[in-house]
Design an enzyme around this catalytic site. Structure first.
Site: not given
Ligand code: S3P
Length: 432
Positions: A22, A121, A312, A343, A384
């Site tokens: 992230s 998605r 996650d 998942r 994952r």
């Molecule tokens: C992320 C936010 C999450 C997470 C993803 C990374 C990010 O998704 O599941 O792997 O970097 O902002 P959501 O914000 O859609 O839940």
């Protein structure tokens, strides 16, 4: 690619997991739209982040990689150039959703797409607020590819219906190119890397009463960023070391930002032996070294606010639950159905294939603890799920084979060698 894991080997010693995905995506994006140069240390080399790097290169940003440092010459908010072709974001929902926010206020058209998983998605969650800001984005049935036409944007006050850091970040990035102020309010706290990093780049971000506000036209100034080790990648080892007898590991320099550290709280509730050492700030992000020793885990309830804070890590936590004493109930987690794969379905099927009593529910699952036997699991191309079951293999009573593991490279390319270095008996093999 298939993984084969034999049980037994305790996990020992120091482990350095892959850099934070992230933070890495955001570092590339914000450095690219900043004025002046930025240097990013420990940028994740996973495929998702490589896709973001390639996208910004395709928009004319000069990015040099040398000696573990990535130097990015920022072009300013209005300095990106129209890409020659559609931008391919591979498997990365974060890259696609954040880029949609950043590009819908540019003065040229663009197209965002990705692999089969990403093209399945849901994007309505960003299309709706962006349309309210004036964005013009075409999508068939709310899915990528997204075709963006130039349009002037106006700021909005957005009450987010779902807790999503990607949606929040998308709207805030669009807000930088919009007229006036843009504010978002989230229904539950989600990871705040965007807010922290915008502030590190000198952009004013107001955070009050759960509302986050940015102003259109703000200037970002290049700066130095270092990505911590990714807590989501560390989670497999937090769980593995907890459930594999005799384990004792130290995970170095792991991001423990409270807006996404729910996995630590849940594992502690389950009786895990976790110690945080040397808690410190790495730039804007809190990090720590985490020591984990094997412990008898017990089942617990995982729901409500836990979910956004550990979204996650649920596949890894589900493995912990299957190895614990007693039952675990996971609820309020329907979001897991629209991640890189479904998942809930994938984890429940994998645990069942290893002999666990699992009851799948619309928004989660009930897992009866008691340990796993060996068997064969389909990761469904989800990094994952693949890594969570690899660690399950260390604690199971027989060998565990996991199919369709290529996508581990999206977030943790050297997972197998790091896991082997820690003592996990894992081999990769071509798909059978
Ligand atoms: C992320 C936010 C999450 C997470 C993803 C990374 C990010 O998704 O599941 O792997 O970097 O902002 P959501 O914000 O859609 O839940």
């Amino acid at each position: 690619m298939r993984l084969v894991v034999h049980p037994g080997g305790a996990l020992r010693g120091e482990i350095r997991v892959a850099a934070d995905k992230s933070v890495s995506h955001r570092a590339i994006m914000l450095a690219s739209i900043a004025e002046g140069a930025s240097r990013v240390r420990n940028l994740l080399q996973g495929e998702d982040v490589r896709a973001t790097l390639a996208a910004f290169r395709a928009m004319g940003v000069r990015i040099r990689e040398a000696g573990g440092v990535v130097e990015i010459d920022g072009v300013g908010l209005r300095g990106l150039r129209r890409p020659q072709a559609a931008l391919d974001l591979g498997n990365s929902g974060t890259a696609l959703r954040l880029l949609a926010g950043l590009l819908c206020g540019q003065e040229w058209p663009s197209e965002l797409s990705g692999d089969a998983s990403l093209r399945a998605r849901p994007m309505e969650r960003i299309l709706e607020p962006l349309a309210r800001m004036g964005a013009r984005i075409g999508a068939r049935a709310g899915k990528p590819p997204l075709r963006i036409s130039p349009a002037p944007l106006r700021g909005i006050q957005y009450e987010m219906p779902i807790a999503s850091a990607q949606v929040k970040s998308c709207v805030l990035l669009a807000g930088l190119c919009a007229d006036g102020e843009t504010a978002v309010r989230e229904p539950a706290p989600t990871r705040d890397h965007t807010e922290r990093m915008l502030a590190a780049f000198g952009c004013e971000v107001r955070r009050r009463d759960g509302r986050i506000t940015v102003r259109g036209g703000a200037t970002l100034r290049g700066c130095d960023i270092e990505a911590p080790a990714d807590l989501s990648s560390a989670a497999f080892f937090l769980v593995g070391a907890s459930v594999i007898r005799g384990s004792d590991v130290l995970l170095r320099g792991v991001g423990v930002n409270p807006s996404r550290a729910g996995v630590l709280d849940v594992l502690k509730r389950m009786g895990a032996d976790l110690e945080l050492h040397d808690e410190r700030l790495l730039g804007a992000e809190p990090v720590a070294d985490i020591r984990v020793r094997a412990a008898e885990l017990r089942g617990c309830r995982i729901g409500g606010r836990d979910i956004a804070l550990s979204i996650d890590e649920i596949p890894a936590l589900a493995v912990a639950a299957a190895c614990a004493r007693g039952a675990t109930e996971i609820s309020d987690a329907a979001e897991l159905r629209v991640k890189e794969s479904d998942r809930i379905g994938g984890v429940a099927a994998g645990l069942a294939a290893l002999g666990a009593a699992v009851e799948e529910r619309a928004d989660g699952m009930r897992i009866q603890g008691g340990g796993l036997r060996g068997g064969r699991v389909d990761s469904r191309g989800d990094h994952r799920i693949a890594m969570a079951f690899a660690l399950a293999g260390g604690a199971a009573r027989g060998a565990v084979e996991i199919d369709d593991c290529e996508n581990i490279a999206t977030s943790f390319p050297d997972f197998c060698s790091v896991a082997r270095g820690a003592g996990l008996d894992v081999q990769s093999a071509p798909s059978a």
